[in-house]
Design an enzyme around this catalytic site. Structure first.
Site, PDB file in Angstrom:
ATOM      1  CG  ASP A 134      20.086   3.944  30.029  1.00  0.00           C
ATOM      2  OD1 ASP A 134      20.282   3.081  30.909  1.00  0.00           O
ATOM      3  OD2 ASP A 134      19.023   3.997  29.364  1.00  0.00           O
ATOM      4  CG  ASP A 144      22.611   0.978  28.421  1.00  0.00           C
ATOM      5  OD1 ASP A 144      22.413  -0.145  27.912  1.00  0.00           O
ATOM      6  OD2 ASP A 144      22.419   1.227  29.624  1.00  0.00           O
ATOM      7  CE  LYS A 191      22.442  -2.743  29.287  1.00  0.00           C
ATOM      8  NZ  LYS A 191      21.146  -2.050  29.441  1.00  0.00           N
ATOM      9  CD  GLU A 213      16.206  -0.175  28.988  1.00  0.00           C
ATOM     10  OE1 GLU A 213      14.982   0.082  29.046  1.00  0.00           O
ATOM     11  OE2 GLU A 213      17.043   0.327  29.751  1.00  0.00           O
ATOM     12  CD  GLU A 241      17.132  -3.607  35.580  1.00  0.00           C
ATOM     13  OE1 GLU A 241      17.672  -3.337  34.483  1.00  0.00           O
ATOM     14  OE2 GLU A 241      16.955  -2.764  36.489  1.00  0.00           O
TER      15      GLU A 241
HETATM   16  O1  KIV Z   1      22.036   1.393  32.679  1.00  0.00           O
HETATM   17  C1  KIV Z   1      22.483   0.455  33.360  1.00  0.00           C
HETATM   18  O2  KIV Z   1      23.323   0.636  34.249  1.00  0.00           O
HETATM   19  C2  KIV Z   1      21.973  -0.887  33.075  1.00  0.00           C
HETATM   20  C3  KIV Z   1      22.340  -1.981  34.018  1.00  0.00           C
HETATM   21  C4  KIV Z   1      21.733  -1.795  35.328  1.00  0.00           C
HETATM   22  C5  KIV Z   1      22.056  -3.328  33.440  1.00  0.00           C
HETATM   23  O3  KIV Z   1      21.294  -1.083  32.118  1.00  0.00           O
END
Ligand code: KIV
Length: 275
Positions: free
Chosen positions: A49, A88, A118, A120, A186
């Site tokens: 994202d 994401d 993914k 968070e 991160e």
């Molecule tokens: O959105 C993204 O690019 C990320 C990475 C930096 C891990 O979550």
């Protein structure tokens, strides 16, 4: 196994099995041409994202929508044949509860062909991760600095220094126990990242973390020098494509103004049959 001797596309279970082995390589991609470039070299490609800031000029990732993720996910899928695609879940698409998270994750996977999502968050997202995994959705976790929480974290600062380290340890452990196949760490202190990597059963993917992580991820536009609005310490520039593009664009503008472009080789004659 490295991406170069890979004979079949890795699945999330293959990535999980790489714990403690040859480091996993992940880069972001948002478009087909960049996906084609990173595909031969990466185990995983993330439709991050971060595209909101990098491609769309947004001030944070908070304004990224499902529609943006799906459009870019579809573009990236067209450029991949070897690497596993992870996408994401955007802010607001999963935090309300497990049912909302399932609907959003299923849509992202069905409409883009991504092998995994993914999301968070640590301990508080563990029940959601377990719910998704139990229903056939492989999940990559993301703890430490979670950019979608920038407003509650007070900026893009290092997470887990000193006594705060326990919070990140518990987050990573909870994500692993919930069934995630890997977890992004991160912007956490190097020693903490190494300690978490040694203690959790799933691969850790570092960004601003430690070379001891089981893999690394960078935003591709950062490492190519294409995104220059700001540069976090954890970004290593492997090329300066932004400067090279500036040079090329300035040369084009100069040649147009001087009537040196187009040249004879770029224009067409009157005779039919000639290209
Ligand atoms: O959105 C993204 O690019 C990320 C990475 C930096 C891990 O979550």
């Amino acid at each position: 196994m490295s991406a170069t001797d890979q004979t079949k596309r890795p699945a999330p279970a293959d990535i999980a099995a790489r714990k403690g082995g040859v480091p996993l390589v992940m880069l972001t991609a948002y478009t087909t041409p960049i996906a084609r470039l990173v595909d031969p070299h990466c185990d995983m490609v993330l439709v991050g994202d971060s595209l909101g800031m990098v491609l769309h000029g947004l001030p944070s990732t908070l304004g990224v929508t499902m529609e943006m993720m799906i459009l870019h996910g579809q573009a990236v899928a067209r450029g991949l044949s070897r690497a596993m695609m992870v996408i994401d879940m955007p802010f607001g698409s999963y935090e309300e509860g497990e049912a909302q998270a399932f609907r959003s994750a299923a849509r992202l996977m069905a409409e883009t062909g991504a092998a995994a999502v993914k999301l968070e968050g640590g301990a508080h997202m563990a029940p959601t991760i377990a719910f998704l995994v139990a229903r056939g959705i492989p999940v990559m976790g993301h703890v430490g600095l979670t950019p979608q929480a920038v407003n509650t974290l007070g900026g893009y600062r290092v997470q887990g220094r000193g006594a705060d380290g326990d919070r990140i340890r518990q987050d990573a452990a909870a994500v692993a126990a919930a069934g995630a196949f890997a977890v992004v760490l991160e912007k956490v202190p190097e020693a903490l990242a190494a300690e978490i990597t040694a203690s959790v059963s799933i691969p850790t993917i570092g960004i601003g973390a430690s070379a001891d992580c089981d893999g690394q991820v960078l935003v591709v536009d950062d490492m190519l020098g294409l995104f220059t609005a700001f540069r976090p310490k954890f970004v290593k520039r492997y090329a300066e494509l932004g400067a090279e593009a500036d040079r090329a664009i300035a040369a084009y503008a100069g040649e147009v103004r001087a009537r040196r472009f187009p040249g004879p080789e770029h224009v067409f004659g009157d005779e039919p049959g000639k290209a």
